[in-house]
Design a protein around this motif. Structure first.
Motif, PDB file in Angstrom:
ATOM      1  N   MET A 161       0.822  -1.199   0.000  1.00  0.00           N
ATOM      2  CA  MET A 161       0.000   0.000   0.000  1.00  0.00           C
ATOM      3  C   MET A 161       0.861   1.256   0.000  1.00  0.00           C
ATOM      4  N   GLU A 162       1.924   1.266   0.792  1.00  0.00           N
ATOM      5  CA  GLU A 162       2.806   2.428   0.838  1.00  0.00           C
ATOM      6  C   GLU A 162       3.417   2.701  -0.530  1.00  0.00           C
ATOM      7  N   THR A 163       3.743   1.638  -1.259  1.00  0.00           N
ATOM      8  CA  THR A 163       4.307   1.799  -2.598  1.00  0.00           C
ATOM      9  C   THR A 163       3.312   2.478  -3.529  1.00  0.00           C
ATOM     10  N   LYS A 164       2.041   2.076  -3.449  1.00  0.00           N
ATOM     11  CA  LYS A 164       1.008   2.669  -4.295  1.00  0.00           C
ATOM     12  C   LYS A 164       0.784   4.130  -3.934  1.00  0.00           C
ATOM     13  N   LEU A 165       0.790   4.443  -2.657  1.00  0.00           N
ATOM     14  CA  LEU A 165       0.615   5.829  -2.227  1.00  0.00           C
ATOM     15  C   LEU A 165       1.797   6.690  -2.655  1.00  0.00           C
ATOM     16  N   THR A 166       2.991   6.120  -2.571  1.00  0.00           N
ATOM     17  CA  THR A 166       4.183   6.844  -3.020  1.00  0.00           C
ATOM     18  C   THR A 166       4.118   7.131  -4.514  1.00  0.00           C
ATOM     19  N   LEU A 167       3.598   6.166  -5.273  1.00  0.00           N
ATOM     20  CA  LEU A 167       3.451   6.351  -6.721  1.00  0.00           C
ATOM     21  C   LEU A 167       2.455   7.472  -7.018  1.00  0.00           C
ATOM     22  N   ILE A 168       1.356   7.532  -6.251  1.00  0.00           N
ATOM     23  CA  ILE A 168       0.379   8.611  -6.420  1.00  0.00           C
ATOM     24  C   ILE A 168       1.031   9.959  -6.156  1.00  0.00           C
ATOM     25  N   GLN A 198     -12.620   6.069   6.669  1.00  0.00           N
ATOM     26  CA  GLN A 198     -12.125   7.448   6.644  1.00  0.00           C
ATOM     27  C   GLN A 198     -10.602   7.487   6.664  1.00  0.00           C
ATOM     28  N   MET A 199      -9.999   6.619   7.461  1.00  0.00           N
ATOM     29  CA  MET A 199      -8.537   6.571   7.514  1.00  0.00           C
ATOM     30  C   MET A 199      -7.954   6.200   6.158  1.00  0.00           C
ATOM     31  N   ALA A 200      -8.593   5.250   5.469  1.00  0.00           N
ATOM     32  CA  ALA A 200      -8.120   4.832   4.150  1.00  0.00           C
ATOM     33  C   ALA A 200      -8.239   5.970   3.140  1.00  0.00           C
ATOM     34  N   ILE A 201      -9.362   6.688   3.160  1.00  0.00           N
ATOM     35  CA  ILE A 201      -9.543   7.822   2.252  1.00  0.00           C
ATOM     36  C   ILE A 201      -8.551   8.933   2.584  1.00  0.00           C
ATOM     37  N   LYS A 202      -8.330   9.149   3.864  1.00  0.00           N
ATOM     38  CA  LYS A 202      -7.373  10.180   4.302  1.00  0.00           C
ATOM     39  C   LYS A 202      -5.980   9.904   3.731  1.00  0.00           C
ATOM     40  N   ARG A 203      -5.546   8.654   3.769  1.00  0.00           N
ATOM     41  CA  ARG A 203      -4.220   8.311   3.239  1.00  0.00           C
ATOM     42  C   ARG A 203      -4.136   8.600   1.737  1.00  0.00           C
ATOM     43  N   GLN A 215      -6.520  -5.515   2.517  1.00  0.00           N
ATOM     44  CA  GLN A 215      -5.202  -5.266   3.114  1.00  0.00           C
ATOM     45  C   GLN A 215      -5.093  -3.839   3.643  1.00  0.00           C
ATOM     46  N   ASN A 216      -5.509  -2.883   2.835  1.00  0.00           N
ATOM     47  CA  ASN A 216      -5.401  -1.481   3.237  1.00  0.00           C
ATOM     48  C   ASN A 216      -6.298  -1.175   4.427  1.00  0.00           C
ATOM     49  N   LEU A 217      -7.530  -1.662   4.391  1.00  0.00           N
ATOM     50  CA  LEU A 217      -8.456  -1.381   5.482  1.00  0.00           C
ATOM     51  C   LEU A 217      -8.012  -2.040   6.789  1.00  0.00           C
ATOM     52  N   THR A 218      -7.366  -3.187   6.687  1.00  0.00           N
ATOM     53  CA  THR A 218      -6.818  -3.835   7.890  1.00  0.00           C
ATOM     54  C   THR A 218      -5.691  -2.988   8.478  1.00  0.00           C
ATOM     55  N   GLU A 219      -4.825  -2.477   7.609  1.00  0.00           N
ATOM     56  CA  GLU A 219      -3.758  -1.576   8.059  1.00  0.00           C
ATOM     57  C   GLU A 219      -4.359  -0.344   8.735  1.00  0.00           C
TER      58      GLU A 219
END
Length: 433
Positions: A1-8, A106-111, A30-34
């Motif tokens: 997930m961090e890799t995808k966010l970094t790419l964004i 909300q946490m997932a959207i925030k990220r 996976q993301n929602l569990t994190e």
């Protein structure tokens, strides 16, 4: 997930006009569990009364069910539970508490929104952003005033900002970067989820509830377009002399060089905010003389130099030991009184129901927490005074545990020496911007 966010983040940094699509696919198991494990465990539950631990017992099943409902669009956020907490001015601040499941989404959207917008946000913005803090905002303001020809300050206050955020304008702002209509649709559901207060449901036509995980990032997006980029472009086109701003969410200070330019900024600021359905508080918004020559100007006019409050500190004009101009900071009076009152109420409430050891442990946490925020360079006298007042309150209330006094002042001093409370300490002598 961090890799995808970094790419964004990389894509949005390289192309300032790029609109991203297919963002909803990031709201996976996976993301929602994190995101679940990013939540604070001890927070109050929402209207369904399900706590963090209760949701965790069947976490895999709960998250999978959540993702299934989101794909079918049968997932709808619950109304937030509205409570009130006291403010430093004696008024009450409304806080919205979502249920655990809504907090996860909300946490997932925030990220995702942080990955999208962090590249766009300007350096003047400090509120609720990664690697930024109130103390960095305070030191950025200090540097701005000391190192630039600042003579005037607009001390501004937006009236009921979180309650008056216009949903339609907010969605227009989000559409500048977000090309995924489904993500926008989900954010709208959160905005329209409504409020539950004492068992009564109220729909939400405007605003975003304070306390919700999404609210700070949405506020930053809103004010990025309403205020930050506007001021940057306005001063380039229309103003001469220095102009700068420090903003922490909806709390901001504008510094400028000339009186005429300052008045123009304030007048145009009111017009700009009105376009975004926001208004400045007439009672709390003002122009003050502040800067290197503020004290000498005040003396010529037989007045005291102006001061202003920002992020819990009163800013005033002073000099260093070597006689150089300096911005002084001390704990704001209302904040100081509120902190003392909290300690007093705690001791009054629990002096007879808890053991002294348990009271001492909690007092240690409360006092150290005070130093961690207010222990800023130049504020040593305020935190020293806080420590002395707290000691007297402890002596007062521990002696009211029964009809017989527990301590004389001398025996209390011995006890304090044996079981010391945290001593005043400056935790933020300076900050890296």
């Amino acid at each position: 997930m961090e890799t995808k966010l970094t790419l964004i983040s990389k894509i949005t940094a390289e192309n300032k006009k790029k609109r991203l699509i297919n963002l909803m696919c990031l709201l996976n198991v996976q993301n929602l569990t994190e995101c679940f494990y990013m939540l604070k465990r001890d927070k109050a539950p929402g209207i369904d009364n399900i706590t963090f631990k209760e949701y965790e017992k069947n976490l895999n099943e709960n998250i999978n069910n959540l993702v299934y409902r989101m794909k079918r669009w049968s997932y709808r956020p619950y109304p937030v539970k509205k409570i009130y907490i006291p403010k430093s001015d004696g008024k009450l601040r409304p806080i919205g508490i979502p249920i655990i499941e809504d907090k996860i989404v909300q946490m997932a959207i925030k990220r995702i929104l942080e990955a999208l917008y962090e590249q766009d946000f300007l350096n003047c913005s400090f509120g609720f952003r990664p690697e930024r803090s109130p103390h960095k905002a305070l030191f950025a303001l200090d540097t701005m005033i000391r190192k630039n020809p600042v003579n005037y300050i607009i001390d501004a206050d937006i009236s009921s900002f979180f309650d008056t955020v216009n949903h339609k304008i907010l969605i227009q702002a989000l559409n500048i970067r977000i090309g995924d209509k489904n993500l926008i649709r989900l954010i709208v559901r959160f905005l329209k989820s409504g409020i539950m207060e004492e068992g009564v449901f109220n729909s939400a036509e405007d605003g975003t509830p304070q306390g919700a995980i999404l609210s700070p990032i949405l506020a930053n997006v809103y004010l990025h377009y309403a205020l930050d980029t506007w001021l940057r472009n306005f001063k380039k086109r229309n103003l001469k002399g220095y102009v700068g701003m420090i903003r922490y969410c909806d709390d901001f200070v504008i510094c400028s060089q000339g009186r005429k330019e300052t008045e123009i900024i304030l007048e145009e600021l009111k017009k700009r905010l009105s376009l975004f359905k926001l208004t400045l508080s007439e009672q709390k918004t003002r122009i003050i003389r502040f800067g290197r020559f503020g004290e000498s100007t005040a003396k010529r006019n037989n007045k005291r130099p102006d001061t202003f409050d920002f992020l819990g500190f009163t800013h005033y004009l002073t000099e260093s030991r070597n006689g150089y101009f300096k911005v002084g900071r001390k704990t704001e009076k209302k904040r100081f009184a509120k902190c003392v009152k909290n300690i007093n109420n705690y001791l009054k409430k629990y002096r007879n129901t808890l053991k002294i050891k348990d009271i001492w442990d909690m007092l240690t946490l409360k006092i150290r927490g005070h130093y961690l925020y207010y222990g800023i360079g130049g504020n040593s006298s305020s935190i020293q005074r806080f420590y002395q007042i707290v000691r007297k309150l402890i002596f007062k209330w521990l002696n009211r545990r029964s009809q017989k006094k527990s301590f004389s002042w001398n025996s209390f001093q011995i006890y304090i020496n044996a079981y010391p409370l945290p001593l005043p300490k400056i935790y933020h002598p300076y900050a890296v911007i």
